[in-house]
Design a protein around this motif. Structure first.
Motif, PDB file in Angstrom:
ATOM      1  N   HIS A  57       5.081  10.290   8.620  1.00  0.00           N
ATOM      2  CA  HIS A  57       4.882  11.247   7.532  1.00  0.00           C
ATOM      3  C   HIS A  57       3.881  12.335   7.920  1.00  0.00           C
ATOM      4  O   HIS A  57       3.873  13.420   7.343  1.00  0.00           O
ATOM      5  CB  HIS A  57       4.353  10.521   6.282  1.00  0.00           C
ATOM      6  N   LEU A  58       3.033  12.043   8.916  1.00  0.00           N
ATOM      7  CA  LEU A  58       1.896  12.914   9.216  1.00  0.00           C
ATOM      8  C   LEU A  58       2.294  14.347   9.598  1.00  0.00           C
ATOM      9  O   LEU A  58       1.719  15.299   9.053  1.00  0.00           O
ATOM     10  CB  LEU A  58       1.034  12.289  10.312  1.00  0.00           C
ATOM     11  N   PRO A  59       3.256  14.563  10.515  1.00  0.00           N
ATOM     12  CA  PRO A  59       3.590  15.956  10.847  1.00  0.00           C
ATOM     13  C   PRO A  59       4.075  16.762   9.649  1.00  0.00           C
ATOM     14  O   PRO A  59       3.832  17.975   9.570  1.00  0.00           O
ATOM     15  CB  PRO A  59       4.689  15.808  11.906  1.00  0.00           C
ATOM     16  N   TYR A  60       4.745  16.101   8.700  1.00  0.00           N
ATOM     17  CA  TYR A  60       5.202  16.804   7.497  1.00  0.00           C
ATOM     18  C   TYR A  60       4.029  17.121   6.576  1.00  0.00           C
ATOM     19  O   TYR A  60       3.940  18.216   6.015  1.00  0.00           O
ATOM     20  CB  TYR A  60       6.234  15.946   6.759  1.00  0.00           C
ATOM     21  N   ALA A  61       3.127  16.148   6.425  1.00  0.00           N
ATOM     22  CA  ALA A  61       1.948  16.380   5.587  1.00  0.00           C
ATOM     23  C   ALA A  61       1.114  17.528   6.136  1.00  0.00           C
ATOM     24  O   ALA A  61       0.547  18.321   5.377  1.00  0.00           O
ATOM     25  CB  ALA A  61       1.115  15.108   5.493  1.00  0.00           C
ATOM     26  N   ALA A  66       0.838  -1.196   0.000  1.00  0.00           N
ATOM     27  CA  ALA A  66       0.000   0.000   0.000  1.00  0.00           C
ATOM     28  C   ALA A  66       0.871   1.243   0.000  1.00  0.00           C
ATOM     29  O   ALA A  66       1.964   1.255   0.579  1.00  0.00           O
ATOM     30  CB  ALA A  66      -0.931   0.007   1.208  1.00  0.00           C
ATOM     31  N   LEU A  67       0.362   2.261  -0.654  1.00  0.00           N
ATOM     32  CA  LEU A  67       0.971   3.590  -0.645  1.00  0.00           C
ATOM     33  C   LEU A  67      -0.054   4.527  -0.033  1.00  0.00           C
ATOM     34  O   LEU A  67      -1.133   4.725  -0.587  1.00  0.00           O
ATOM     35  CB  LEU A  67       1.318   4.032  -2.069  1.00  0.00           C
ATOM     36  N   LEU A  68       0.259   5.104   1.126  1.00  0.00           N
ATOM     37  CA  LEU A  68      -0.666   6.025   1.781  1.00  0.00           C
ATOM     38  C   LEU A  68      -0.283   7.462   1.440  1.00  0.00           C
ATOM     39  O   LEU A  68       0.893   7.788   1.329  1.00  0.00           O
ATOM     40  CB  LEU A  68      -0.663   5.796   3.279  1.00  0.00           C
ATOM     41  N   GLY A  69      -1.325   8.287   1.292  1.00  0.00           N
ATOM     42  CA  GLY A  69      -1.143   9.614   0.717  1.00  0.00           C
ATOM     43  C   GLY A  69      -1.465   9.598  -0.765  1.00  0.00           C
ATOM     44  O   GLY A  69      -1.144  10.511  -1.507  1.00  0.00           O
ATOM     45  N   PHE A  70      -2.169   8.550  -1.187  1.00  0.00           N
ATOM     46  CA  PHE A  70      -2.472   8.252  -2.581  1.00  0.00           C
ATOM     47  C   PHE A  70      -3.858   8.780  -2.988  1.00  0.00           C
ATOM     48  O   PHE A  70      -4.104   9.104  -4.137  1.00  0.00           O
ATOM     49  CB  PHE A  70      -2.396   6.726  -2.737  1.00  0.00           C
ATOM     50  N   HIS A 103      -6.164  12.538   1.698  1.00  0.00           N
ATOM     51  CA  HIS A 103      -4.781  12.398   2.150  1.00  0.00           C
ATOM     52  C   HIS A 103      -3.776  12.809   1.078  1.00  0.00           C
ATOM     53  O   HIS A 103      -2.598  13.004   1.394  1.00  0.00           O
ATOM     54  CB  HIS A 103      -4.515  10.944   2.546  1.00  0.00           C
ATOM     55  N   LEU A 104      -4.215  12.901  -0.149  1.00  0.00           N
ATOM     56  CA  LEU A 104      -3.325  13.213  -1.270  1.00  0.00           C
ATOM     57  C   LEU A 104      -2.878  14.670  -1.194  1.00  0.00           C
ATOM     58  O   LEU A 104      -3.690  15.574  -1.338  1.00  0.00           O
ATOM     59  CB  LEU A 104      -4.060  12.949  -2.588  1.00  0.00           C
ATOM     60  N   ASN A 105      -1.579  14.898  -0.987  1.00  0.00           N
ATOM     61  CA  ASN A 105      -1.106  16.288  -0.963  1.00  0.00           C
ATOM     62  C   ASN A 105      -0.110  16.589  -2.081  1.00  0.00           C
ATOM     63  O   ASN A 105       0.394  17.699  -2.175  1.00  0.00           O
ATOM     64  CB  ASN A 105      -0.535  16.669   0.402  1.00  0.00           C
ATOM     65  N   ALA A 149       5.196  18.914  -7.142  1.00  0.00           N
ATOM     66  CA  ALA A 149       4.234  20.004  -6.918  1.00  0.00           C
ATOM     67  C   ALA A 149       3.293  19.646  -5.778  1.00  0.00           C
ATOM     68  O   ALA A 149       2.885  18.486  -5.620  1.00  0.00           O
ATOM     69  CB  ALA A 149       3.445  20.256  -8.194  1.00  0.00           C
ATOM     70  N   ARG A 150       2.938  20.643  -4.999  1.00  0.00           N
ATOM     71  CA  ARG A 150       1.983  20.455  -3.916  1.00  0.00           C
ATOM     72  C   ARG A 150       0.562  20.571  -4.443  1.00  0.00           C
ATOM     73  O   ARG A 150       0.300  21.316  -5.376  1.00  0.00           O
ATOM     74  CB  ARG A 150       2.233  21.481  -2.810  1.00  0.00           C
ATOM     75  N   GLU A 151      -0.333  19.835  -3.847  1.00  0.00           N
ATOM     76  CA  GLU A 151      -1.722  19.822  -4.281  1.00  0.00           C
ATOM     77  C   GLU A 151      -2.378  21.162  -3.942  1.00  0.00           C
ATOM     78  O   GLU A 151      -2.359  21.598  -2.784  1.00  0.00           O
ATOM     79  CB  GLU A 151      -2.474  18.680  -3.601  1.00  0.00           C
ATOM     80  N   PRO A 152      -2.961  21.841  -4.928  1.00  0.00           N
ATOM     81  CA  PRO A 152      -3.612  23.138  -4.636  1.00  0.00           C
ATOM     82  C   PRO A 152      -4.733  22.980  -3.621  1.00  0.00           C
ATOM     83  O   PRO A 152      -5.558  22.063  -3.715  1.00  0.00           O
ATOM     84  CB  PRO A 152      -4.166  23.561  -6.007  1.00  0.00           C
ATOM     85  N   GLY A 153      -4.736  23.851  -2.636  1.00  0.00           N
ATOM     86  CA  GLY A 153      -5.819  23.864  -1.659  1.00  0.00           C
ATOM     87  C   GLY A 153      -5.821  22.719  -0.679  1.00  0.00           C
ATOM     88  O   GLY A 153      -6.817  22.500   0.007  1.00  0.00           O
ATOM     89  N   PHE A 154      -4.708  21.972  -0.595  1.00  0.00           N
ATOM     90  CA  PHE A 154      -4.675  20.821   0.310  1.00  0.00           C
ATOM     91  C   PHE A 154      -4.853  21.257   1.751  1.00  0.00           C
ATOM     92  O   PHE A 154      -4.193  22.171   2.232  1.00  0.00           O
ATOM     93  CB  PHE A 154      -3.345  20.083   0.157  1.00  0.00           C
ATOM     94  N   LYS A 155      -5.767  20.607   2.441  1.00  0.00           N
ATOM     95  CA  LYS A 155      -5.967  20.830   3.869  1.00  0.00           C
ATOM     96  C   LYS A 155      -6.261  19.505   4.510  1.00  0.00           C
ATOM     97  O   LYS A 155      -7.252  18.849   4.195  1.00  0.00           O
ATOM     98  CB  LYS A 155      -7.131  21.816   4.102  1.00  0.00           C
ATOM     99  N   LEU A 156      -5.373  19.093   5.400  1.00  0.00           N
ATOM    100  CA  LEU A 156      -5.492  17.773   5.983  1.00  0.00           C
ATOM    101  C   LEU A 156      -6.450  17.797   7.159  1.00  0.00           C
ATOM    102  O   LEU A 156      -6.205  18.488   8.153  1.00  0.00           O
ATOM    103  CB  LEU A 156      -4.122  17.272   6.434  1.00  0.00           C
ATOM    104  N   GLU A 157      -7.528  17.052   7.033  1.00  0.00           N
ATOM    105  CA  GLU A 157      -8.494  16.943   8.112  1.00  0.00           C
ATOM    106  C   GLU A 157      -8.824  15.475   8.322  1.00  0.00           C
ATOM    107  O   GLU A 157      -8.915  14.711   7.368  1.00  0.00           O
ATOM    108  CB  GLU A 157      -9.787  17.712   7.772  1.00  0.00           C
ATOM    109  N   ARG A 158      -9.001  15.107   9.589  1.00  0.00           N
ATOM    110  CA  ARG A 158      -9.321  13.725   9.891  1.00  0.00           C
ATOM    111  C   ARG A 158     -10.813  13.514   9.768  1.00  0.00           C
ATOM    112  O   ARG A 158     -11.568  14.265  10.388  1.00  0.00           O
ATOM    113  CB  ARG A 158      -8.874  13.370  11.293  1.00  0.00           C
TER     114      ARG A 158
END
Length: 502
Positions: free
Chosen positions: A435-439, A386-390, A394-396, A493-502
């Motif tokens: 990886h979470l604190p960096y994401a 598995a690749l998480l952040g995919f 979660h995709l950033n 490239a970073r995902e435009p508008g990425f906001k990580l929420e659980r």
């Protein structure tokens, strides 16, 4: 499979800045041959090395490497010695491989006592208090069954200790573990609002298995970086978890619950291990591809089937051995960008080392262009990973994910299990590794994993149970991704508008 075909090209796309001047030369001199692209050093990743390193780190010698203990520190020194032998530069504090940090531990003191009727309960043996709290309770115990509205309507819980039978199953997609743990906050909170001065949960048959596996975590208390909200000592009604064997007497009427619970809080050190291979490009070497893992596990605990050492072979000696192998490859053939390797301390205590490093890195935070995190990479089906952040949310970085998919197709060709990365997955696996604190900072980040298994967080997670050919292929996949990122001209490239929420 069609959508993967462009990714073969993407693996070399990072070398376009080398190709561009070669094209210009060819226009002036058609007979001139372009210079060869630098070959990667995937062949430096060897199964024998990975197996040797994993057996050394996850053997009984380091006693499970519990965060904040001498065992974690000894294992960290061993890792630093291996890194020095490979020839990487120190990238920690003061020219060393180490970045030290303190963590705050808040727990019940050993002088705390708990009694129900005639039963003196030895904390963390006969029962557990689910959160450290200063509390003095002397109150009648009332049993309210499963705590349904109908049952509670028959009882005045104000000023009383309330016993509740755990029952039921989740209906909202969470795991059974999270369902039961949720009761300790949710259902207990409602009872406290109604006036209860203590809440006692009694395991049923299904939750007894959970009690056997997880109740030991409360013995350690809570951990965090100093100053975090979770370290504040509070005085709240205690929430107590008893095994199913207590059901025969905890339901009896006319019993008194007496508790004298005292909290103690203190600091002690843990450590991140940091090393680097400088890049070859005069400008791009200022940027870093961060390879991430953690070296700690759960240490020595109550024995299960006679074994008290939680070796943490898959969790996470697999990631540790993988990073050593990737170091050898980058040392043999550096990339254009610098390769930064971070072993995070005290991950099992709540992502403490990675939270600290992400906030106070030893390189400029803005120079970290991607984080590739290794977490449990050596179990389950040999052809699946598995690749998480995919998958959103979660995709950033679609760009980084495409590079990782290309590396998989060019290398091990794992069948990718996408279920574990979905926001609806009951385990919430994306939120449980380094990886979470960096994401959260918006840095492109993915996690490589072969996901959970029955030996997770048990003494059965031993080196002999690891699939070493699979772990080698996982390591190659991670390396090929990092190699591509290290050599491309433009960072992911970073995902435009990425906001990580659980």
């Amino acid at each position: 499979m069609n959508r993967f075909s462009p990714f073969f090209v993407a693996l070399g796309a990072g070398l376009l800045s080398l190709a561009a001047p070669q094209t210009a030369v060819a226009q002036k001199n058609p007979a001139a041959k372009p210079a060869a692209k630098p070959a990667n050093a995937e062949s430096a990743i060897r199964e024998a090395d990975i197996k040797r390193d994993l057996y050394a780190l996850a053997g009984d010698r380091f006693r499970g490497r519990e965060g904040g203990t001498l065992d974690e520190l000894k294992a960290s020194v061993w890792l630093a010695d291996q890194i020095r032998a490979i020839g990487l530069q120190p990238a920690g504090d003061d020219g060393t491989y180490f970045q030290w940090f303190n963590m705050q531990r808040t727990r019940l003191s050993k002088s705390s006592t708990l009694r129900i009727g005639t039963h003196q309960i030895k904390l963390n043996e006969d029962g557990a208090v689910t959160a450290p709290t200063n509390a003095s309770v002397n109150a009648p115990l009332v049993y309210v069954g499963t705590g349904s509205a109908a049952e509670l309507a028959k009882v005045d819980v104000k000023g009383k200790a309330v016993a509740v039978q755990i029952s039921g199953a989740p209906t909202d997609g969470i795991s059974y573990r999270r369902y039961v743990f949720g009761k300790f906050a949710g259902q207990a909170g409602e009872l406290v609002k109604a006036g209860a001065v203590a809440v006692v949960f009694i395991s049923d048959a299904p939750s007894q298995a959970l009690y056997d596996h997880w109740s030991h975590i409360y013995e350690r208390g809570r951990y965090s970086l100093p100053g975090a909200a979770s370290t504040r000592v509070v005085s709240t009604p205690p929430v107590i978890w008893l095994p199913a064997s207590a059901a025969s007497w905890a339901q009896q009427a006319g019993q008194q619950l007496t508790a004298d619970l005292k909290v103690e809080s203190f600091q002690y050190p843990s450590v991140n291990i940091v090393a680097k291979v400088p890049g070859t490009d005069a400008q791009l070497k200022k940027e870093h591809v961060l390879f991430s893992t953690h070296q700690d596990h759960d240490g020595v605990r109550a024995p299960i089937a006679g074994d008290s050492i939680y070796n943490g072979a898959d969790d996470n000696a697999t990631g540790c051995a993988a990073l050593l192998a990737i170091m050898r490859a980058f040392k043999q053939q550096p990339g254009r960008r610098s390769a930064l390797f971070v072993y995070h301390g005290a991950e099992e205590r709540g992502l403490i080392g990675s939270t600290y490093y992400a906030a106070t890195p030893t390189v400029p935070q803005s120079s970290i262009v991607a984080v590739l995190n290794a977490e449990m990479m050596g179990r389950n089906a040999p052809d699946s990973a598995a690749l998480l952040g995919f998958i959103p949310p979660h995709l950033n970085s679609s760009d980084l994910v495409k590079t990782a998919l290309a590396a998989n197709q060019a290398g091990p060709k794992f069948k990718l299990d996408t279920e574990w990365d979905k926001a609806t997955h009951p385990e919430g696996w994306y939120f449980r590794s380094d990886h979470l604190p960096y994401a959260r900072l918006g840095i492109p980040a993915v996690m490589y994993t072969s996901v959970l298994h029955v030996d997770y967080h048990t003494p059965r997670d031993e080196p002999s149970r690891i699939d070493y050919p699979k772990l080698t292929r996982m390591t190659q996949w991670m390396y090929l991704t990092g190699w591509a990122v290290a050599n491309r001209t433009v960072p992911p490239a970073r995902e435009p508008g990425f906001k990580l929420e659980r």
